[in-house]
Every structure is written in structure tokens, then in C-alpha cells.
Design an enzyme around this catalytic site. Structure first.
Site, PDB file in Angstrom:
ATOM      1  CB  CYS A 130      10.566  16.180 -18.334  1.00  0.00           C
ATOM      2  SG  CYS A 130      11.360  15.447 -16.909  1.00  0.00           S
ATOM      3  CG  HIS A 270       9.702  13.122 -20.899  1.00  0.00           C
ATOM      4  ND1 HIS A 270      11.070  13.157 -20.869  1.00  0.00           N
ATOM      5  CD2 HIS A 270       9.287  13.060 -19.598  1.00  0.00           C
ATOM      6  CE1 HIS A 270      11.472  13.116 -19.604  1.00  0.00           C
ATOM      7  NE2 HIS A 270      10.410  13.063 -18.819  1.00  0.00           N
ATOM      8  CG  ASN A 300      13.013  11.153 -16.773  1.00  0.00           C
ATOM      9  OD1 ASN A 300      13.495  11.937 -17.586  1.00  0.00           O
ATOM     10  ND2 ASN A 300      11.936  11.426 -16.059  1.00  0.00           N
TER      11      ASN A 300
HETATM   12  O1  UT7 Z   1       9.849  13.123 -16.005  1.00  0.00           O
HETATM   13  C1  UT7 Z   1       9.242  14.097 -15.225  1.00  0.00           C
HETATM   14  C2  UT7 Z   1       7.871  13.709 -14.830  1.00  0.00           C
HETATM   15  N1  UT7 Z   1       7.893  12.563 -13.983  1.00  0.00           N
HETATM   16  C3  UT7 Z   1       7.116  11.529 -14.242  1.00  0.00           C
HETATM   17  O2  UT7 Z   1       6.399  11.513 -15.218  1.00  0.00           O
HETATM   18  C4  UT7 Z   1       7.080  10.408 -13.239  1.00  0.00           C
HETATM   19  C5  UT7 Z   1       5.658  10.006 -12.899  1.00  0.00           C
HETATM   20  N2  UT7 Z   1       5.558   9.032 -11.844  1.00  0.00           N
HETATM   21  C6  UT7 Z   1       5.995   7.739 -11.962  1.00  0.00           C
HETATM   22  O3  UT7 Z   1       6.593   7.373 -12.947  1.00  0.00           O
HETATM   23  C7  UT7 Z   1       5.668   6.768 -10.867  1.00  0.00           C
HETATM   24  O4  UT7 Z   1       4.764   7.383  -9.978  1.00  0.00           O
HETATM   25  C8  UT7 Z   1       6.903   6.251 -10.072  1.00  0.00           C
HETATM   26  C9  UT7 Z   1       7.734   5.355 -10.943  1.00  0.00           C
HETATM   27  C10 UT7 Z   1       7.728   7.432  -9.584  1.00  0.00           C
HETATM   28  C11 UT7 Z   1       6.430   5.413  -8.879  1.00  0.00           C
HETATM   29  O5  UT7 Z   1       5.577   4.383  -9.334  1.00  0.00           O
HETATM   30  P1  UT7 Z   1       4.144   4.164  -8.656  1.00  0.00           P
HETATM   31  O6  UT7 Z   1       3.537   3.015  -9.327  1.00  0.00           O
HETATM   32  O7  UT7 Z   1       3.417   5.480  -8.722  1.00  0.00           O
HETATM   33  O8  UT7 Z   1       4.529   3.770  -7.204  1.00  0.00           O
HETATM   34  P2  UT7 Z   1       4.105   4.458  -5.833  1.00  0.00           P
HETATM   35  O9  UT7 Z   1       4.921   5.682  -5.576  1.00  0.00           O
HETATM   36  O10 UT7 Z   1       2.620   4.595  -5.809  1.00  0.00           O
HETATM   37  O11 UT7 Z   1       4.526   3.329  -4.823  1.00  0.00           O
HETATM   38  C12 UT7 Z   1       3.925   2.010  -4.828  1.00  0.00           C
HETATM   39  C13 UT7 Z   1       4.620   1.161  -3.818  1.00  0.00           C
HETATM   40  C14 UT7 Z   1       4.767   1.837  -2.455  1.00  0.00           C
HETATM   41  O12 UT7 Z   1       4.646   0.855  -1.457  1.00  0.00           O
HETATM   42  P3  UT7 Z   1       3.263   0.662  -0.661  1.00  0.00           P
HETATM   43  O13 UT7 Z   1       2.974   1.996  -0.034  1.00  0.00           O
HETATM   44  O14 UT7 Z   1       2.243   0.282  -1.703  1.00  0.00           O
HETATM   45  O15 UT7 Z   1       3.584  -0.420   0.303  1.00  0.00           O
HETATM   46  C15 UT7 Z   1       6.169   2.344  -2.469  1.00  0.00           C
HETATM   47  O16 UT7 Z   1       6.718   2.490  -1.191  1.00  0.00           O
HETATM   48  O17 UT7 Z   1       5.942   0.857  -4.250  1.00  0.00           O
HETATM   49  C16 UT7 Z   1       6.890   1.259  -3.254  1.00  0.00           C
HETATM   50  N3  UT7 Z   1       8.079   1.723  -3.932  1.00  0.00           N
HETATM   51  C17 UT7 Z   1       9.106   0.919  -4.268  1.00  0.00           C
HETATM   52  N4  UT7 Z   1       9.304  -0.399  -4.106  1.00  0.00           N
HETATM   53  C18 UT7 Z   1      10.440  -0.915  -4.587  1.00  0.00           C
HETATM   54  C19 UT7 Z   1       8.369   2.994  -4.339  1.00  0.00           C
HETATM   55  N5  UT7 Z   1       9.561   3.007  -4.944  1.00  0.00           N
HETATM   56  C20 UT7 Z   1      10.029   1.739  -4.912  1.00  0.00           C
HETATM   57  C21 UT7 Z   1      11.212   1.138  -5.370  1.00  0.00           C
HETATM   58  N6  UT7 Z   1      11.387  -0.189  -5.203  1.00  0.00           N
HETATM   59  N7  UT7 Z   1      12.168   1.848  -6.015  1.00  0.00           N
END
Ligand code: UT7
Length: 343
Positions: A130, A270, A300
Site C-alpha cells: 500500500c 492511503h 482499498n
Molecule cells: O492497506 C494495507 C494496510 N491494511 C490496513 O490498514 C487494514 C487495517 N485493519 C483494518 O482495517 C481492520 O482491522 C479490519 C477492517 C480489517 C477489521 O476491522 P476490526 O474492527 O479490526 O475487526 P476485527 O478483525 O477486530 O473483528 C471484529 C469482529 C469479530 O467478531 P468477534 O470476534 O468480535 O465476535 C470478527 O469476527 O467482527 C467480525 N468480523 C466481521 N463481521 C462481519 C470480521 N470481519 C467481518 C465481516 N463482517 N466482514
């Protein structure tokens, strides 16, 4: 010897420094739209979660058979040439930032140059995920600043759909396909790329990588069966490191150029997650209307997000405006570039 050298240096007239200016921007996204509602039918997710956790409503997907990353970049280069009245033969170098090269080799830049008829140029790819566009822009600018070249094209292009697992809800909701680019020429009036801070920390590869397909784990029937040719991301640590990395390099860049946040007209971050973008803006103390955002439309697009933002906002950017481009991505790689807009 030493005294002669010193006198010589002191007597020499200061050489006027050549600065690289962006003299045109262009972007391209495929026509096919993949909405959050479409994704609801593919994985266990919902529109509300995607919008509130990422800010994304839809993304574009390159579905045409036989088309690849280079084809999106070619559309960008053609637009750039038309907008800046440049002939393909005048291009001297092209750098393509991408993690989705058409082939493992040769470089996608070679293919792009061939497809646009740039017969007098050479080029190469930069793989910095990225942050690829920032790495490529800084590298391209050096060839202008050194006086080596007068026309350099830098593109960021990624067909993320070719490396995304559409059964993995943690990644498939985030990424989209697209390309964007700029023409670099020597500045006529001091406006251009002023300064850059680029960083890397390979320890971050643990959290964002592709498991197979490289020399560490070549492709095999087993790696395909294990779905190891797709993006793997552990989102939370990447999120935290992204905010800190972009804030720190932007602040350091402002400090060492004796600027405050009030001197900045535009932040071009980004586009990985709207929550990351907002946190970076808030921590820097920047009003929301000075932060470029288009993640809702494209998701993204990895190396393409920053030039796509510049393209979308081009009409609002004025000559002399101060911009900071900032990114964070796989590697880890990150950085910030300070620009005074040249047109
Ligand atoms: O561009 C390159 C660099 N990349 C980035 O900068 C990305 C950085 N990270 C992020 O943007 C975020 O971490 C994500 C968008 C990837 C994920 O968001 P988050 O708020 O960090 O969610 P999480 O992974 O902590 O998951 C929270 C909850 C989990 O459920 P529990 O364990 O709390 O029950 C996940 O299983 O959300 C659940 N979850 C989803 N639910 C519905 C994860 N993905 C999804 C989904 N739909 N697509």
C-alpha cells in the site's frame, strides 16, 4: 589539499536544485461494481458492519477475461499522455507500483511500456504494497532531480481481486481493483516534491502477507488446496501500526520543514479504512474537509489509492497548495511525501 578543497567549495556558486513536479494525474477503475449487498450473498457479513467498520460501500472488479493489472495502468498512461500533450516516445522511464504484477516476471512496467508504444523508455516495478506509490514516486523524482530524465511516469496499479479469497470475510470486503498515476517533469517554478520520509519494518510481514507462491513456499497442489495464494491479514495490529506510522512520518515531515498543520492544505492518505483515515486526521489536528477520501467508492486498491484520490480531487487542488501524501501497508512499509502542487 583540504584547504584548497574548502576554498573551492566556498567559492563555487550554489547550484540551483532541480525539483520534480507532478504535471498531470489520471485514474482508472473497471466498470464492474461489487457492492456490500453482493458480498452479503457471498460471505457471512452485512452492509452495516462493512460501512461502519471500514467506510466502504462498493469496490470495482476487473472481470474481463484476459485483462490484468497492466491493462488498467495502460488506461492511466493513455489519459496522462493526452492530458499533458505528451507522445509515448517522449517517456523516458515508467515505474509501476504493484503487488499484483501481470506475471512473476517480466515486470509489469515493461508490459505497460510495450502496450502504450513507449519505445525510448525503460521501467521497473516496485513492490511495497500500500506504500508502493510513495516509494515509486520518490524513486521517480530522483531521476528528475538528478537531471537524468525530463519525463517520468509513476503508476500505482493493483488487481486485488486476483489475490483475494472471496470466502474470507476478513479481507474480501476491503479490497478493490484500480490504477492511478502521475507524470513527473522538472519544475518550472519551485513547486513540486519538496521532501519525503519513507520507512520499512520487515517484522510486520507476520501480519500481512501471501503465504505461498514465492521462493519460500513455491506453488504446489498443496498450497492451492490450502488457499495460500491469497492475501492474509491480521487486521488489528495493522490498524494500530498504520495510524501511528502515518501520523509520525507526517508530523516529522512538517517539523523538519518548519511547518505546522495549518500550513497544510490537503492530506492525501492511503485509503485502507475510514476509521484509520479519521484517526490520522484527528491526531494531526486537521479539519475533515482537508483530508481526501474516496474509499466508499473503490475500497482499498493498494498502490492505486493515492493517485486515484488525486484524480478525484484534481479540480479542487490549486497551484501552490501544500499536500502531504501518506500511506501504510504490507511489509510493513510506510511514509509521507510533502508536495507543493505545480498546476
Ligand atoms: O492497506 C494495507 C494496510 N491494511 C490496513 O490498514 C487494514 C487495517 N485493519 C483494518 O482495517 C481492520 O482491522 C479490519 C477492517 C480489517 C477489521 O476491522 P476490526 O474492527 O479490526 O475487526 P476485527 O478483525 O477486530 O473483528 C471484529 C469482529 C469479530 O467478531 P468477534 O470476534 O468480535 O465476535 C470478527 O469476527 O467482527 C467480525 N468480523 C466481521 N463481521 C462481519 C470480521 N470481519 C467481518 C465481516 N463482517 N466482514
Amino acid at each position: 589539499m583540504c584547504r584548497i578543497f574548502k576554498t573551492d567549495v566556498l567559492n563555487r556558486k550554489p547550484m540551483s536544485k532541480i525539483i520534480a513536479a507532478i504535471t498531470g494525474v489520471a485514474g482508472y477503475v473497471p466498470d464492474d461494481v461489487l457492492t456490500n449487498q453482493d458480498l452479503e450473498k457471498m460471505v457471512d457479513t452485512n452492509d452495516e458492519w462493512i460501512r461502519t467498520r471500514t467506510g466502504i460501500s462498493e469496490r470495482r472488479i476487473l472481470r474481463e477475461p484476459g485483462k490484468a493489472t497492466s491493462d488498467m495502468a495502460v488506461e492511466v498512461v493513455k489519459q496522462l499522455l493526452a492530458k499533458t500533450n505528451t507522445r509515448p516516445e517522449e517517456i523516458e522511464m515508467l515505474i509501476c507500483a504493484t503487488v499484483t504484477a501481470d506475471m512473476v516476471f517480466p515486470d509489469t512496467a515493461n508490459t505497460i511500456l510495450d502496450k502504450v508504444g513507449a519505445k525510448n523508455a525503460f521501467g521497473f516495478d516496485i513492490n511495497a504494497a500500500c506504500s508502493g506509490f510513495l516509494y515509486a514516486l520518490t524513486t521517480g523524482a530522483k531521476f528528475i532531480e538528478s537531471g537524468t530524465f525530463k519525463k517520468v511516469i509513476v503508476v500505482g496499479a493493483d488487481m486485488m481481486s486476483s489475490i483475494i479469497d472471496y470466502t474470507d470475510r476478513a479481507t474480501c470486503i476491503i479490497f478493490g481493483d484500480g490504477a492511478g498515476g502521475v507524470l513527473l517533469e522538472p519544475s518550472k517554478d519551485g513547486n513540486g516534491l519538496i521532501d519525503a520520509i519513507l520507512r520499512a519494518d520487515g517484522a510486520g510481514r507476520e501480519f500481512l502477507h501471501m503465504k505461498a507462491g514465492g521462493s519460500l513456499k513455491p506453488a504446489s497442489a498443496e498450497t492451492v488446496a490450502a488457499r495460500e495464494h491469497f492475501v492474509f491479514q491480521d487486521g488489528r495490529p495493522v490498524f494500530k501500526a498504520a495510524v501511528t506510522g502515518m501520523v509520525n512520518t507526517t508530523q516529522e515531515l512538517l517539523d523538519r520543514n518548519d511547518m505546522t498543520i495549518d500550513d497544510l492544505k490537503w492530506l492525501v492518505p492511503h485509503q485502507a479504512n475510514l476509521r484509520i483515515i479519521k484517526s490520522v486526521g484527528e491526531m494531526l489536528g486537521l479539519a475533515e474537509d482537508r483530508v481526501m477520501v474516496n474509499i466508499h467508492k473503490y475500497g482499498n486498491t493498494t498502490a492505486a489509492t493515492i493517485p486515484l484520490c488525486l484524480t478525484d480531487y484534481e479540480a479542487q487542488i490549486k497551484k501552490g497548495d501544500t499536500l502531504v501524501l501518506t500511506a501504510f501497508g504490507g511489509g510493513y512499509t510506510w511514509g509521507s511525501i510533502l508536495i507543493k502542487w505545480a498546476y
